[in-house]
Design a protein around this motif. Structure first.
Motif, short mmCIF file in Angstrom:
data_model
loop_
_atom_site.label_atom_id
_atom_site.label_comp_id
_atom_site.label_asym_id
_atom_site.label_seq_id
_atom_site.Cartn_x
_atom_site.Cartn_y
_atom_site.Cartn_z
N ASP A 37 -17.16 -4.19 -7.50
CA ASP A 37 -15.71 -4.04 -7.65
C ASP A 37 -15.45 -3.31 -8.93
N GLY A 38 -14.53 -2.69 -9.15
CA GLY A 38 -14.34 -1.86 -10.33
C GLY A 38 -13.68 -0.58 -9.94
N THR A 39 -13.18 0.12 -10.91
CA THR A 39 -12.50 1.37 -10.69
C THR A 39 -13.51 2.50 -10.68
N ALA A 40 -13.58 3.20 -9.58
CA ALA A 40 -14.52 4.32 -9.49
C ALA A 40 -14.01 5.49 -10.31
N ALA A 41 -14.92 6.21 -10.90
CA ALA A 41 -14.52 7.39 -11.68
C ALA A 41 -14.02 8.47 -10.75
N THR A 133 -1.84 -9.68 4.61
CA THR A 133 -3.14 -9.26 5.14
C THR A 133 -3.76 -8.18 4.29
N MET A 134 -2.96 -7.19 3.92
CA MET A 134 -3.50 -6.08 3.14
C MET A 134 -3.89 -6.51 1.73
N ALA A 135 -3.11 -7.39 1.11
CA ALA A 135 -3.46 -7.87 -0.22
C ALA A 135 -4.80 -8.60 -0.19
N HIS A 139 -8.28 -7.13 -2.14
CA HIS A 139 -8.86 -7.90 -3.25
C HIS A 139 -10.19 -8.55 -2.90
N ASP A 140 -10.68 -8.29 -1.70
CA ASP A 140 -12.01 -8.74 -1.30
C ASP A 140 -12.91 -7.51 -1.30
N ARG A 141 -13.86 -7.47 -2.20
CA ARG A 141 -14.64 -6.24 -2.40
C ARG A 141 -15.37 -5.81 -1.12
N THR A 184 -1.75 -3.92 -6.97
CA THR A 184 -3.00 -3.92 -7.73
C THR A 184 -4.20 -3.68 -6.81
N GLY A 185 -4.16 -4.27 -5.61
CA GLY A 185 -5.27 -4.09 -4.68
C GLY A 185 -5.35 -2.68 -4.13
N TYR A 186 -4.19 -2.09 -3.83
CA TYR A 186 -4.17 -0.74 -3.27
C TYR A 186 -4.72 0.26 -4.28
N ALA A 187 -4.49 0.02 -5.55
CA ALA A 187 -5.03 0.91 -6.58
C ALA A 187 -6.55 0.84 -6.59
N LEU A 188 -7.12 -0.35 -6.47
CA LEU A 188 -8.58 -0.49 -6.39
C LEU A 188 -9.12 0.23 -5.16
N PHE A 189 -8.43 0.05 -4.05
CA PHE A 189 -8.83 0.68 -2.79
C PHE A 189 -8.79 2.20 -2.90
N ALA A 190 -7.71 2.73 -3.47
CA ALA A 190 -7.57 4.19 -3.60
C ALA A 190 -8.67 4.76 -4.50
N ASP A 191 -9.01 4.05 -5.57
CA ASP A 191 -10.10 4.51 -6.43
C ASP A 191 -11.38 4.69 -5.64
N GLU A 192 -11.71 3.68 -4.83
CA GLU A 192 -12.95 3.72 -4.06
C GLU A 192 -12.91 4.77 -2.96
#
Length: 372
Positions: A37-41, A133-135, A139-141, A184-192
């Protein structure tokens, strides 16, 4: 009006008006339907989008599947010199691992024809799942990565140049607190997702609601703007089908959301999509307004002998007519209205524009964008 609850217009168009059913699901190991989990470059894509400051092609447009798809396709070909991207509205995510194709999804003739015309093909995916559902998914890696993989399989199923995410259900359902988790979850998803698309030389496009007041808070413009190649803002439905009659957009509204967007997203990544349609409200009736393309609205106005009126405050046309005892009020957008809004884009340094949707619009729209 609360736009957070109003912005589900596109689902109303695509799913309430569509007569076609969904095609086969793109589950793990399955190919796209041939009817289709983490923000991808952040990594720059191998095939970068045309820079807004360097390219004469500054327009993207959606291609609907439920209307006259062939007419929309021919519309794109006629205006290929101005279009850099077409996004067929072909897919819907129904679970974390399932993406279904609408009627005609994956049509190779359309894809190949657009490519021959020099237009990138970046299909749109929307989602059927609500905010809760989306949240939970985001938030589940493991589940988040599985959803990314499902979308990558879709992109690989055809000669697509990337993907456009138009996730709106999650932004208009649930509580405000749950939409905070979506953000917050969508931002993690978009990074990946964007990092993995870029590794394959594909474009990552994200469509968002305009951020004004309480509207659009499910989208972290800053994070999404870093991850994606383009952020498309839906510049329509200030008033919508289940609300009170009024303009689909206004000059003051454009000023407000452009001010916020240009503070948070690089200007050369921004696109503002104009409406090529309108709504027909029956005054005093709570029923959903009828959808009209510009062509249908103008034909109706002429048939009813209604006077064309232009509201200079909002920068949009409208007219009133009677059907029996019922009074109807139609608000829509045309080339004159787009011309009234374009100076605001120039004021904020935004050259990227869009259209919802091909085959709907006033033909003068293209001349206005060329500055004629």
């Amino acid at each position: 009006m609360d736009q957070a609850s109003a912005s589900r217009t596109r689902f109303g168009l695509a799913f309430l008006l569509a007569a076609a059913g969904a095609a086969a699901a793109l589950t793990p190991g399955a190919a796209a339907h041939d009817r289709t989990d983490g923000t991808a470059a952040h990594r720059a894509p191998a095939t970068a989008p045309p820079a807004a400051t360097d390219s004469a092609r500054t327009v993207s447009a959606w291609l609907p599947y439920w209307d006259d798809t062939e007419a929309a396709y021919q519309d794109a070909l006629r205006h290929a010199a101005q279009l850099h991207t077409v996004s067929p509205f072909w897919y819907r995510a129904t679970s974390g691992t399932t993406v279904k194709g609408q009627h005609g999804a994956g049509n190779r003739r359309v894809i190949d024809g657009l490519h021959r015309a020099g237009i990138k093909v970046v299909p749109t995916v929307n989602e059927a799942m609500n905010a809760d559902t989306m949240a939970a998914l985001f938030h589940d890696r493991a589940r988040r990565t599985a959803h990314v993989s499902a979308l990558l399989r879709l992109v690989a199923s055809r000669a697509y140049d990337g993907i456009d995410l138009d996730y709106e259900t999650m932004a208009t359902t649930g509580t405000a607190r749950m939409r905070d988790r979506v953000r917050t979850g969508y931002a993690l998803f978009a990074d990946e997702l964007c990092a993995r698309l870029h590794a394959k030389g594909k474009l990552c496009v994200i469509t968002v609601m305009a951020r004004t007041g309480n509207s659009g808070k499910a989208y972290d413009y800053v994070r999404l703007g870093r991850a994606a190649d383009r952020i498309r803002i839906m510049g329509y439905d200030l008033h919508w089908a289940e609300g009170s009659p009024g303009p689909l957009s206004s000059l003051a509204w454009y000023e407000e959301f452009l001010r916020y967007a240009t503070r948070t997203v690089p200007r050369d990544k921004l696109e503002v999509a104009f409406p090529g349609y309108g709504w027909d409200w029956t005054l005093g009736v709570k029923a959903r307004a009828g959808h009209l393309t510009w062509k249908q609205a103008e034909a109706l106005r002429r048939r009813k002998g209604a006077a064309y009126r232009f509201d200079t405050k909002s920068g949009t046309p409208h007219f009133t007519y009677k059907a029996g005892r019922a009074v109807h009020h139609v608000w829509y957008q045309d080339a004159r209205g787009v011309a009234a809004h374009l100076p605001l884009l120039k004021k904020y340094g935004v050259r990227g524009t869009g259209l919802w949707a091909l085959g709907f619009e006033d033909p003068g729209f293209w001349k206005v964008l060329r500055g004629e």
